[in-house]
Design a protein around this motif. Structure first.
Motif, PDB file in Angstrom:
ATOM      1  N   ILE A  46      38.608  45.585  47.964  1.00  0.00           N
ATOM      2  CA  ILE A  46      37.829  44.878  46.942  1.00  0.00           C
ATOM      3  C   ILE A  46      38.736  43.928  46.156  1.00  0.00           C
ATOM      4  O   ILE A  46      38.365  42.789  45.875  1.00  0.00           O
ATOM      5  N   TRP A  47      39.964  44.380  45.874  1.00  0.00           N
ATOM      6  CA  TRP A  47      40.912  43.502  45.176  1.00  0.00           C
ATOM      7  C   TRP A  47      41.253  42.284  46.050  1.00  0.00           C
ATOM      8  O   TRP A  47      41.238  41.151  45.575  1.00  0.00           O
ATOM      9  N   VAL A  48      41.550  42.534  47.340  1.00  0.00           N
ATOM     10  CA  VAL A  48      41.884  41.435  48.258  1.00  0.00           C
ATOM     11  C   VAL A  48      40.725  40.445  48.332  1.00  0.00           C
ATOM     12  O   VAL A  48      40.917  39.232  48.290  1.00  0.00           O
ATOM     13  N   ARG A  49      39.500  40.974  48.406  1.00  0.00           N
ATOM     14  CA  ARG A  49      38.328  40.099  48.481  1.00  0.00           C
ATOM     15  C   ARG A  49      38.160  39.305  47.185  1.00  0.00           C
ATOM     16  O   ARG A  49      37.795  38.138  47.204  1.00  0.00           O
ATOM     17  N   SER A  50      38.446  39.933  46.047  1.00  0.00           N
ATOM     18  CA  SER A  50      38.365  39.222  44.766  1.00  0.00           C
ATOM     19  C   SER A  50      39.373  38.083  44.717  1.00  0.00           C
ATOM     20  O   SER A  50      39.046  36.968  44.291  1.00  0.00           O
ATOM     21  N   VAL A  51      40.613  38.366  45.157  1.00  0.00           N
ATOM     22  CA  VAL A  51      41.648  37.328  45.152  1.00  0.00           C
ATOM     23  C   VAL A  51      41.250  36.188  46.093  1.00  0.00           C
ATOM     24  O   VAL A  51      41.346  35.008  45.727  1.00  0.00           O
ATOM     25  N   ALA A  52      40.759  36.524  47.296  1.00  0.00           N
ATOM     26  CA  ALA A  52      40.352  35.494  48.258  1.00  0.00           C
ATOM     27  C   ALA A  52      39.234  34.633  47.665  1.00  0.00           C
ATOM     28  O   ALA A  52      39.246  33.412  47.782  1.00  0.00           O
ATOM     29  N   THR A  53      38.257  35.287  47.004  1.00  0.00           N
ATOM     30  CA  THR A  53      37.145  34.543  46.424  1.00  0.00           C
ATOM     31  C   THR A  53      37.615  33.644  45.284  1.00  0.00           C
ATOM     32  O   THR A  53      37.198  32.491  45.189  1.00  0.00           O
ATOM     33  N   ALA A  54      38.511  34.162  44.435  1.00  0.00           N
ATOM     34  CA  ALA A  54      39.019  33.354  43.324  1.00  0.00           C
ATOM     35  C   ALA A  54      39.833  32.156  43.845  1.00  0.00           C
ATOM     36  O   ALA A  54      39.789  31.064  43.259  1.00  0.00           O
ATOM     37  N   LEU A  55      40.562  32.354  44.950  1.00  0.00           N
ATOM     38  CA  LEU A  55      41.304  31.242  45.564  1.00  0.00           C
ATOM     39  C   LEU A  55      40.339  30.147  46.029  1.00  0.00           C
ATOM     40  O   LEU A  55      40.554  28.964  45.774  1.00  0.00           O
ATOM     41  N   VAL A  56      39.262  30.566  46.697  1.00  0.00           N
ATOM     42  CA  VAL A  56      38.287  29.587  47.172  1.00  0.00           C
ATOM     43  C   VAL A  56      37.598  28.927  45.980  1.00  0.00           C
ATOM     44  O   VAL A  56      37.339  27.715  45.995  1.00  0.00           O
ATOM     45  N   ALA A  57      37.338  29.704  44.913  1.00  0.00           N
ATOM     46  CA  ALA A  57      36.742  29.135  43.704  1.00  0.00           C
ATOM     47  C   ALA A  57      37.641  28.039  43.134  1.00  0.00           C
ATOM     48  O   ALA A  57      37.163  27.001  42.671  1.00  0.00           O
TER      49      ALA A  57
ATOM     50  N   PRO B  92      44.850  36.510  52.163  1.00  0.00           N
ATOM     51  CA  PRO B  92      43.785  37.408  51.715  1.00  0.00           C
ATOM     52  C   PRO B  92      42.447  37.144  52.393  1.00  0.00           C
ATOM     53  O   PRO B  92      41.657  38.081  52.587  1.00  0.00           O
ATOM     54  N   ALA B 199      34.641  37.130  40.580  1.00  0.00           N
ATOM     55  CA  ALA B 199      35.798  36.338  41.013  1.00  0.00           C
ATOM     56  C   ALA B 199      35.441  34.855  41.088  1.00  0.00           C
ATOM     57  O   ALA B 199      36.250  33.988  40.744  1.00  0.00           O
ATOM     58  N   MET B 200      34.227  34.561  41.527  1.00  0.00           N
ATOM     59  CA  MET B 200      33.791  33.164  41.612  1.00  0.00           C
ATOM     60  C   MET B 200      33.751  32.535  40.223  1.00  0.00           C
ATOM     61  O   MET B 200      34.296  31.449  39.996  1.00  0.00           O
ATOM     62  N   GLY B 223      43.943  32.350  42.095  1.00  0.00           N
ATOM     63  CA  GLY B 223      43.566  33.412  43.025  1.00  0.00           C
ATOM     64  C   GLY B 223      44.084  34.764  42.581  1.00  0.00           C
ATOM     65  O   GLY B 223      43.325  35.722  42.465  1.00  0.00           O
ATOM     66  N   GLY B 227      41.501  36.707  40.481  1.00  0.00           N
ATOM     67  CA  GLY B 227      41.011  37.786  41.343  1.00  0.00           C
ATOM     68  C   GLY B 227      41.274  39.151  40.739  1.00  0.00           C
ATOM     69  O   GLY B 227      40.442  40.053  40.813  1.00  0.00           O
ATOM     70  N   PHE B 231      38.575  41.892  39.580  1.00  0.00           N
ATOM     71  CA  PHE B 231      38.667  43.255  40.103  1.00  0.00           C
ATOM     72  C   PHE B 231      38.659  44.266  38.959  1.00  0.00           C
ATOM     73  O   PHE B 231      37.947  45.277  39.002  1.00  0.00           O
TER      74      PHE B 231
END
Lengths: 118, 250
Positions: A46-57, B92, B199-200, B223, B227, B231
Motif C-alpha cells: 500500500i505504501w509502494v502504491r501510494s508513492v507510485a500514485t503520488a509520483l504520477v500525480a 514503485p 496520494a493523488m 512521490g 506518498g 499512506f
C-alpha cells in the motif's frame, strides 16, 4: 563525450542505449525484484502504491502547470481551470464514464484558447 | 483440471491485451507521441534515432529529458544522471504492478522481460483492467498490450516524422493537455483503496510546492513525501474505523 562528439553513425545510438535505455530499465528491473517480495495485501505494498500514485500525480501537475512546447502559450488559469472543472464533471458523472470529464476539459481548453487568442 | 476456457486462454488473453490499443488510453498516448515526434524533429534528432529511442527508453518524460540533453551538448554521464533520476518513479510503479500480474509459477526472467513495457499509460491501463483477467493469464495480457503499444508508437514516430510540421499550434497544445487529464481521471476511476485517492490529492498539491523549492527533484520528493503522507493518513483512517467498529460491538 556528448551527442555530437563522434562522427560515427552508431554513436547517437550508443548514447541512447547508455543514457536512455539502461538509465530507465535498471529501475524497472529493480522494481521487479522489489515487487516479487511484496505480498498482495501487505502494508508495504500500500505504501509502494501510494508513492507510485503520488509520483504520477506530480507528473500530472507538472504537465498542466509547467508544460513544454505550445501548451505553454495557453494561459495558466485556462489550463488549471479546465482541468479542475473537467475533473469535477468526472466526479459528478460517476467514475464509470471517465470520458465525460476528459471531453469537458478538452472542450473548455480549446474554446478558452480560441477566445483568448483574440 | 483446467477448464477448456482456461486452456484456450493463453493466446486468447495475449490477443485481448493487443486489442487494448483500440482504447482511450492508447489513443491518448498516440497523440502524446505525435507531440514528441514534433519536439524531436524540431530538436534535430534523426528519424532512426527517434524511433530507436521510443522502443528502447519507452518513457515519455525520460525521452524528453534525453532529447534536451542531446540538444544541450550535455556530457554522457550527466545525461545518464538526469534521465535516471527522472525514471526512479518506474521502480514503485513496477513494484506495485508485479503482485497484480504474477502467480506463484511466474518466472522472474519473464517479469524482467515484460517490465520494459511499463510506463505511465501501460500502468494505468493495466491496473484498471487486470482484475477481470484470470491470474494465470495476466502476464500474457500485459505483454500483448505492452508490446503492441510500443510497436505502434515506434511506427507513429517513424511515419509522423515527416508530417508533424503541418500540425497547427492549437491542436499540438491540446494534444499535450489530453495526457494529464486522462491520467488523473483514469487513476481515480481505477483506484481500489483509499490510499490512492489520498496520494493523488496530496501529490497534486505538493508538486507545485516542491517545484518551487527543488525543481530538479520535484517529482521524486512529491512521490516519496506525498506518498508517505497519504499512506499515514490511510493507516490513521483505517485505525479509527476499526476502533469505532470495535466500540459499536461492545
Amino acid at each position: 563525450m556528448n551527442w555530437d562528439s563522434l562522427d560515427a553513425w552508431w554513436w547517437p545510438f550508443l548514447f541512447i542505449v547508455v543514457a536512455g535505455w539502461i538509465a530507465t530499465d535498471m529501475w524497472r528491473w529493480l522494481g521487479v525484484l522489489v515487487g516479487n517480495r511484496l505480498r498482495d495485501d501487505s502494508a508495504l505494498l500500500i505504501w509502494v502504491r501510494s508513492v507510485a500514485t503520488a509520483l504520477v500525480a506530480a507528473v500530472i501537475a507538472k504537465l498542466i502547470i509547467y508544460p513544454n512546447g505550445t501548451l505553454a502559450d495557453f494561459p495558466l488559469w485556462l489550463r488549471v481551470g479546465s482541468a479542475v472543472i473537467g475533473f469535477g464533471v468526472f466526479l459528478a458523472a460517476g467514475s464509470r464514464r471517465p470520458w465525460t470529464g476528459i471531453l469537458t476539459a478538452i472542450v473548455l481548453v480549446v474554446v478558452g484558447r480560441l477566445l483568448t487568442a483574440g | 483440471m483446467q477448464s477448456p476456457a482456461t486452456q484456450a486462454g493463453g493466446s486468447y488473453w495475449f490477443i485481448q491485451g493487443m486489442r487494448g490499443i483500440v482504447s482511450l488510453p492508447a489513443f491518448i498516448l498516440f497523440c502524446s507521441f505525435v507531440g514528441f515526434t514534433g519536439f524531436a524533429a524540431e530538436s534535430g534528432i534523426g528519424r532512426a534515432e527517434a524511433v530507436f529511442m521510443t522502443g528502447s527508453v519507452w518513457a515519455l518524460p525520460a525521452m524528453v529529458l534525453l532529447v534536451t540533453s542531446a540538444l544541450g551538448n550535455v556530457a554522457l554521464p550527466a545525461a545518464f544522471l538526469t534521465v535516471t533520476l527522472s525514471s526512479i518513479r518506474l521502480m514503485p510503479m513496477v513494484a506495485a504492478l508485479i503482485p497484480e500480474i504474477r502467480t506463484s509459477k511466474t518466472r522472474t526472467i519473464a517479469l524482467l522481460a515484460v517490465s520494459h513495457f511499463v510506463a505511465v499509460t501501460a500502468w494505468v491501463f493495466t491496473m484498471e483492467r487486470i482484475q477481470k483477467v484470470p491470474p494465470e493469464h495476466r502476464l500474457k495480457f500485459f505483454a500483448g498490450f505492452g508490446i503492441t503499444l510500443t510497436s505502434c508508437n515506434m511506427m507513429i514516430v517513424g511515419v509522423g516524422y515527416s508530417l508533424v510540421d503541418a500540425l497547427p499550434p492549437l491542436a499540438a497544445g491540446t494534444l499535450f493537455f489530453l495526457t494529464p487529464i486522462y491520467f488523473v481521471t483514469s487513476i481515480w476511476a481505477s483506484a481500489r483503496d483509499m490510499a490512492v485517492y489520498l496520494a493523488m490529492i496530496v501529490g497534486l498539491v505538493l508538486a507545485p510546492l516542491f517545484h518551487q523549492v527543488a525543481p530538479e527533484f520535484d517529482i521524486l520528493y512529491t512521490g516519496i513525501i506525498g506518498g508517505t503522507i497519504a499512506f499515514g493518513l490511510e493507516r490513521l483512517i483505517r485505525a479509527r474505523k476499526a476502533k469505532s467498529a470495535g466500540r459499536a460491538k461492545s
